[in-house]
Design a protein around this motif. Structure first.
Motif, PDB file in Angstrom:
ATOM      1  N   SER A 155       0.830  -1.212   0.000  1.00 48.15           N
ATOM      2  CA  SER A 155       0.000   0.000   0.000  1.00 48.15           C
ATOM      3  C   SER A 155       0.863   1.261   0.000  1.00 48.15           C
ATOM      4  CB  SER A 155      -0.925   0.011   1.222  1.00 48.15           C
ATOM      5  OG  SER A 155      -1.808  -1.091   1.198  1.00 48.15           O
ATOM      6  N   THR A 210       2.253   1.681  -3.603  1.00 45.46           N
ATOM      7  CA  THR A 210       1.261   2.122  -4.587  1.00 45.46           C
ATOM      8  C   THR A 210       0.692   3.504  -4.278  1.00 45.46           C
ATOM      9  OG1 THR A 210      -0.536   1.042  -3.376  1.00 45.46           O
ATOM     10  CG2 THR A 210       0.603  -0.264  -5.069  1.00 45.46           C
ATOM     11  N   GLU A 244      -1.480   4.012  -1.896  1.00 50.56           N
ATOM     12  CA  GLU A 244      -2.777   3.819  -1.252  1.00 50.56           C
ATOM     13  C   GLU A 244      -2.735   4.212   0.219  1.00 50.56           C
ATOM     14  OE1 GLU A 244      -6.084   0.253  -0.466  1.00 50.56           O
ATOM     15  OE2 GLU A 244      -4.043  -0.231  -1.140  1.00 50.56           O
ATOM     16  N   ALA A 252      -2.942   7.887   0.884  1.00 50.15           N
ATOM     17  CA  ALA A 252      -4.222   8.490   0.498  1.00 50.15           C
ATOM     18  C   ALA A 252      -5.327   8.238   1.518  1.00 50.15           C
ATOM     19  CB  ALA A 252      -4.651   7.963  -0.868  1.00 50.15           C
ATOM     20  N   GLN A 253      -5.052   7.449   2.545  1.00 42.31           N
ATOM     21  CA  GLN A 253      -6.079   7.106   3.519  1.00 42.31           C
ATOM     22  C   GLN A 253      -6.419   8.308   4.406  1.00 42.31           C
ATOM     23  OE1 GLN A 253      -7.736   4.128   3.594  1.00 42.31           O
ATOM     24  NE2 GLN A 253      -6.513   3.733   1.736  1.00 42.31           N
ATOM     25  N   THR A 289      -6.445   6.080   9.037  1.00 40.35           N
ATOM     26  CA  THR A 289      -5.552   4.924   9.092  1.00 40.35           C
ATOM     27  C   THR A 289      -6.073   3.839  10.042  1.00 40.35           C
ATOM     28  OG1 THR A 289      -4.218   6.029  10.800  1.00 40.35           O
ATOM     29  CG2 THR A 289      -3.510   6.283   8.504  1.00 40.35           C
ATOM     30  N   PHE A 312      -8.516   1.831   8.045  1.00 41.48           N
ATOM     31  CA  PHE A 312      -7.778   1.051   7.048  1.00 41.48           C
ATOM     32  C   PHE A 312      -7.189  -0.207   7.693  1.00 41.48           C
ATOM     33  CE2 PHE A 312      -3.781   0.224   4.642  1.00 41.48           C
ATOM     34  CZ  PHE A 312      -4.341  -0.035   3.398  1.00 41.48           C
ATOM     35  N   GLN A 349       2.066  10.108   6.713  1.00 41.20           N
ATOM     36  CA  GLN A 349       1.147  10.903   5.892  1.00 41.20           C
ATOM     37  C   GLN A 349       1.421  12.395   6.032  1.00 41.20           C
ATOM     38  OE1 GLN A 349      -2.790   9.641   7.141  1.00 41.20           O
ATOM     39  NE2 GLN A 349      -3.027   8.346   5.334  1.00 41.20           N
TER      40      GLN A 349
END
Length: 475
Positions: free
Chosen positions: A157, A160, A162, A165-166, A169, A172, A334
């Motif tokens: 993730s 990529t 991904e 972009a969360q 978290t 997720f 992030q």
């Protein structure tokens, strides 16, 4: 307990010491690859890195930083280092030497110890007792493989984009850590681990650790340097490194320091013992144990210097366990400039640490199938792989795997360490353990060794069992 004449016991001790089935690679019809010679470590360095790999794992990454931060900062290091030195120079040496002396894993080693003592049907009884650490290692590995699957998922993730972009978290992670929520990456982690193990000890486990362990340290140092540049990180360093001496007056600090040291050094009567069984007799196990303790401690300290300052820099909570790694640190990356790059670096390191630990945990049951049933390496790994998948897929949920790991780590793993200690230091003839620990060493060990191993270490392992039950887990 029935015993034989001391001369007969001494002769049996010498026979085992130089016998045909020691870890020097002599003919061994039921060990090694299932027939022929028993596999051995190709190099001293490879053995040390494999043992370091078994010790360095999730406890260093998500538990050690929390313990240091919450239990006195640098003051916590005093009891922790005391216990690391104490356990390293007794238990770690003992398990390495025990495995090498007997040339086999827990089941065979316990059986031979009982046979040396002269117990009627001692070999059979010892093998049955040896099932406890062997099955405990398998059970712990099954749960640990779930965590490796999480790490693989997060690495993918992060690569990529991904993960970055969360918006939540926690959600997720919760979706992943649910029943059958991570089957693909769970199986991927197992496939990588067993793929390496099929190649054997020297060609598989050793070569993998020679790459994975140095890379792990390099990657974590890179992240530590990046974290040091974050605004607000200095508050984390102060909280982490400034000693709060009053914590030393709290018994809980000492209890958790003991637990952290005990479990971090992989004392369980299985993994270190079986790795020792592949060890050549010219290797100094005292020096090897010292290096394992040093590098395991360094890994914990570097992890703490990454986790605590990073969490403080963004005003987050220094929690423990999976939430710290998979929720809190994910949120840190992030918010960090170029966080996606460093998230990839982190989870590559985490995957590497998990694989090296998992290989060690699975090796005990694999070796048992080879040695006790005479199966080939391929067949033994295949059987364990089927068991890992058949059970592991049903405990993928966060609460399920947590409960599973708690039961094994509280009730089984310390018992395995205790049994191995009793077998080597008490059941084997007096002086046998010291002589085995001195094998390959230029200088003899002092008189302290017998007292510290027979009384202090065995007592500590019993204490860990009691404290673990009382506190609901200490490591």
């Amino acid at each position: 307990m029935a015993t034989r004449d001391d001369n007969i016991i001494a002769e049996e001790a010498r026979a085992i010491e130089v016998g045909e089935e020691t870890a020097v690679g002599a003919p061994n019809p039921s060990g090694g690859s299932g027939r022929g010679r028993r596999d051995t470590w190709a190099t001293h360095t490879g053995f040390i890195l494999a043992c370091v790999g078994s010790a360095v794992g999730m406890a260093n990454i998500w538990l050690f930083p929390y313990r240091v931060a919450q239990l006195g900062g640098a003051a916590f290091l005093i009891p922790y280092l005391i216990f690391v030195a104490l356990l390293g120079f007794t238990g770690v040496i003992g398990e390495m030497a025990f495995g090498r002396a007997m040339g086999t894993g827990p089941m065979g080693a316990f059986g031979r110890a009982m046979e040396m003592r002269g117990v009627r049907h001692g070999e059979r009884i010892g093998k049955i007792i040896g099932l406890i650490p062997t099955l405990g290692s398998l059970a712990l590995a099954i749960g640990y493989a779930v965590v490796l699957g999480w790490a693989c998922h997060y690495l993918f993730s992060a690569m990529t984009g991904e993960l970055m972009a969360q918006t939540d978290t926690g959600a997720f992670f919760g979706a992943m850590a649910s029943d059958f929520g991570n089957v693909g990456f769970h199986l991927l982690g197992l496939a990588i681990t067993f793929g390496i193990m099929i190649l054997g000890v020297s060609r598989g486990i050793e070569k993998a650790n020679k790459v994975l362990m140095p890379t792990f340290f390099v990657l974590f140092v890179i992240i530590a340097i990046r974290v040091a540049t974050l605004p607000g990180a200095e508050a984390g360093y102060l909280y982490l490194l400034v000693p709060r001496w009053e914590a030393l007056l709290n018994p809980t600090t000492w209890v958790y320091a003991l637990g952290q040291a005990f479990f971090s050094l992989s004392l369980a009567g299985c993994g270190t013992l079986v790795y020792g069984s592949y060890l050549k007799r010219d290797v100094d196990v005292v020096d090897a144990a010292k290096n394992v303790a040093i590098f395991d401690t360094i890994a914990g300290l570097v992890s703490a210097c990454v986790v605590v300052p990073a969490v403080f820099a963004f005003g987050l909570d220094v929690s423990s366990g999976p939430p710290l790694l998979f929720i809190t640190l994910a949120q840190v990356f992030q918010e960090m400039p170029f966080g996606g790059v460093f998230a990839v670096i982190l989870f590559v390191a985490v995957v590497f640490a998990a694989i090296t630990s998992l290989m060690n945990l699975f090796e005990a049951p694999v070796e048992a199938l080879q040695k006790q049933l005479g199966l080939s390496r391929l067949a033994s790994v295949g059987i364990i792989a089927v068991a890992a998948v058949a059970v592991g897929l049903f405990i993928e949920g966060g609460s399920s795997v947590s409960d599973w790991m708690d039961v094994i780590s509280i009730y089984v793993i310390p018992v395995g360490a205790f049994l191995a200690a009793v077998m080597f230091f008490w059941v084997c003839p007096r002086g046998f353990a010291k002589k085995q620990a001195e094998t390959g060493r230029k200088k003899p060990l002092g008189r302290w060794f017998d007292f510290m191993t027979r009384y202090v270490f065995v007592g500590i392992t019993a204490l860990v069992i009691v404290l673990g039950i009382f506190y609901g887990g200490i490591g």
